[in-house]
Design a protein around this motif. Structure first.
Motif, short mmCIF file in Angstrom:
data_model
loop_
_atom_site.label_atom_id
_atom_site.label_comp_id
_atom_site.label_asym_id
_atom_site.label_seq_id
_atom_site.Cartn_x
_atom_site.Cartn_y
_atom_site.Cartn_z
N PRO A 163 0.84 -1.20 0.00
CA PRO A 163 0.00 0.00 0.00
C PRO A 163 0.88 1.25 0.00
CG PRO A 163 0.08 -0.98 2.19
CD PRO A 163 0.77 -1.95 1.27
N GLU A 164 0.33 2.32 -0.54
CA GLU A 164 1.09 3.57 -0.57
C GLU A 164 1.29 4.07 0.86
OE1 GLU A 164 1.21 7.68 -3.18
OE2 GLU A 164 -0.56 6.39 -3.24
N PRO A 165 2.53 4.44 1.23
CA PRO A 165 2.79 4.89 2.60
C PRO A 165 1.97 6.13 2.95
CG PRO A 165 4.85 4.39 1.47
CD PRO A 165 3.77 4.37 0.43
N ALA A 166 1.48 6.17 4.19
CA ALA A 166 0.71 7.31 4.67
C ALA A 166 1.21 7.71 6.06
CB ALA A 166 -0.78 6.95 4.73
N PRO A 167 1.31 9.02 6.33
CA PRO A 167 0.96 10.10 5.42
C PRO A 167 1.98 10.26 4.29
CG PRO A 167 1.98 10.99 7.38
CD PRO A 167 1.81 9.52 7.62
N ALA A 168 1.53 10.84 3.18
CA ALA A 168 2.43 11.11 2.06
C ALA A 168 3.10 12.46 2.29
CB ALA A 168 1.64 11.14 0.75
N VAL A 169 4.43 12.47 2.22
CA VAL A 169 5.19 13.68 2.51
C VAL A 169 5.73 14.29 1.22
CG1 VAL A 169 7.14 14.68 3.75
CG2 VAL A 169 5.84 12.80 4.77
N THR A 170 5.39 15.54 0.99
CA THR A 170 5.94 16.30 -0.14
C THR A 170 6.94 17.31 0.41
OG1 THR A 170 3.96 16.10 -1.51
CG2 THR A 170 5.40 17.98 -1.95
N VAL A 171 8.09 17.41 -0.24
CA VAL A 171 9.09 18.39 0.16
C VAL A 171 9.29 19.38 -0.98
CG1 VAL A 171 11.46 18.81 0.89
CG2 VAL A 171 10.25 16.76 1.67
N PRO A 180 -0.78 14.44 11.04
CA PRO A 180 -1.88 13.54 10.67
C PRO A 180 -1.37 12.14 10.36
CG PRO A 180 -1.33 15.01 8.85
CD PRO A 180 -0.55 15.49 10.04
N PRO A 181 -2.08 11.09 10.79
CA PRO A 181 -1.63 9.72 10.52
C PRO A 181 -1.81 9.33 9.07
CG PRO A 181 -3.76 9.71 11.59
CD PRO A 181 -3.29 11.13 11.60
N ALA A 182 -2.62 10.10 8.33
CA ALA A 182 -2.84 9.85 6.91
C ALA A 182 -2.94 11.21 6.22
CB ALA A 182 -4.10 9.02 6.69
N GLY A 183 -3.23 11.20 4.92
CA GLY A 183 -3.33 12.47 4.22
C GLY A 183 -1.99 12.97 3.74
N SER A 184 -1.85 14.29 3.64
CA SER A 184 -0.66 14.88 3.04
C SER A 184 0.05 15.83 4.00
CB SER A 184 -1.02 15.63 1.76
OG SER A 184 -1.99 16.63 2.03
N VAL A 185 1.36 15.72 4.02
CA VAL A 185 2.21 16.61 4.81
C VAL A 185 3.17 17.30 3.85
CG1 VAL A 185 3.99 16.73 6.59
CG2 VAL A 185 2.07 15.16 6.87
N LEU A 186 3.32 18.61 3.99
CA LEU A 186 4.19 19.40 3.11
C LEU A 186 5.26 20.10 3.92
CD1 LEU A 186 4.22 20.47 0.00
CD2 LEU A 186 3.40 22.58 1.04
N VAL A 187 6.51 19.99 3.47
CA VAL A 187 7.63 20.67 4.12
C VAL A 187 8.28 21.59 3.09
CG1 VAL A 187 9.87 20.40 5.26
CG2 VAL A 187 8.04 18.72 5.66
N VAL A 188 8.39 22.86 3.42
CA VAL A 188 9.01 23.84 2.53
C VAL A 188 10.40 24.19 3.05
CG1 VAL A 188 8.82 26.12 1.46
CG2 VAL A 188 6.75 24.79 1.93
N VAL A 189 11.41 24.00 2.21
CA VAL A 189 12.80 24.26 2.58
C VAL A 189 13.33 25.40 1.71
CG1 VAL A 189 15.10 23.27 2.86
CG2 VAL A 189 13.07 21.80 3.06
N GLY A 190 13.79 26.45 2.35
CA GLY A 190 14.28 27.60 1.61
C GLY A 190 15.69 27.43 1.10
N PRO A 191 16.20 28.42 0.36
CA PRO A 191 17.56 28.36 -0.19
C PRO A 191 18.60 28.78 0.84
CG PRO A 191 16.51 30.40 -0.87
CD PRO A 191 15.48 29.63 -0.05
N GLU A 192 19.87 28.88 0.39
CA GLU A 192 20.95 29.25 1.30
C GLU A 192 20.69 30.58 2.00
OE1 GLU A 192 21.37 27.96 -1.68
OE2 GLU A 192 22.92 26.42 -1.62
#
Length: 246
Positions: free
Chosen positions: A75-83, A187-199
């Protein structure tokens, strides 16, 4: 010792006893680089959760026939993490993609932040995206992932704002933030988003737009991490509080 892993376009409908043909660069790598021979075992995956264990039935210059003896579908891992990874200097982008893939990110979005030193335009954008995707593909095989991460085309800040608004939880890493990851409910499921800035960090106007869309500005600790490693630290901290790492 773990079996070698190779990627194929699809394993849909493949069952025990079937023969899967591996062609092109993957076959060349298996036969010419890894020197797999008839009778040796390996793992095939299509990057969409399906995998197959089999034995080499025959080899050619750029062809490998594999007789399947086991199959699995994860199964697709959950939560799904977008960076969202702001473009860093030099080869640090590939480093970020490699470690984010290894830690389990489902999606990586290169971001043209206002303070990014690197610029992707025209042919350079195509080349940069191709490198990031190749790095993710190889890192996923090394990490033995059956679900491979998606690497998006270069995103503008407006596109990142849209991604923030659509996520169940969105955080933007910022060294001057007062909140920490420890205080967030993941959240144990759904989507998690992490925003990483530049130098040079996330610009004030970008931070304002991201937080207005629903992102929480957080810091990782007293230390200031490089842009190429901050994302993996944040993803690991978040996943450690989910069933995926429970």
């Amino acid at each position: 010792m773990s079996l070698p892993v190779h990627l194929v376009p699809s394993l849909e409908g493949v069952g025990v006893g079937a023969t899967v043909v591996v062609e092109g660069d993957e076959a060349h790598h298996a036969v010419a680089v890894r020197r797999l021979r008839v009778g040796e075992s390996l793992v095939l995956t299509d990057g969409l959760g399906r995998s197959a264990v089999g034995e080499v039935a025959s080899t050619g210059k750029r062809r490998l026939d594999v007789a399947v003896r086991e199959t699995a579908s994860d199964p697709e891992p959950a939560p799904a993490v977008t960076v969202v990874q702001a473009l860093p200097k030099g080869d640090r982008g590939e480093l970020a993609v490699e470690v984010l893939t290894e830690v389990g990110a489902a999606r990586i979005v290169p971001w043209a932040a206002s303070r990014s030193v690197a610029v992707w335009k025209g042919e350079r954008a195509e080349k940069g995206l191709s490198k990031w995707r190749a790095t993710a593909r190889e890192a996923a095989k090394q990490a033995r992932r059956t679900w491979h991460p998606q690497v998006d085309p270069l995103a503008s800040t407006d596109r990142v704002v849209d991604l923030v608004a659509a996520a169940h939880l969105a955080v933007v890493l910022h060294e001057e933030a007062t909140a920490s990851l420890a205080g967030l409910e993941v959240p144990p499921a759904g989507s998690v988003l992490v925003v990483v800035g530049p130098e040079g960090g996330v610009a004030p106007e970008e931070l304002a737009a991201l937080t207005a869309a629903g992102a929480v500005s957080v810091r990782l600790g007293a230390e200031v991490l490089r842009t190429s490693t901050a994302g993996v630290a944040a993803v690991a901290a978040l996943l450690s509080r989910t069933p995926r790492w429970g």
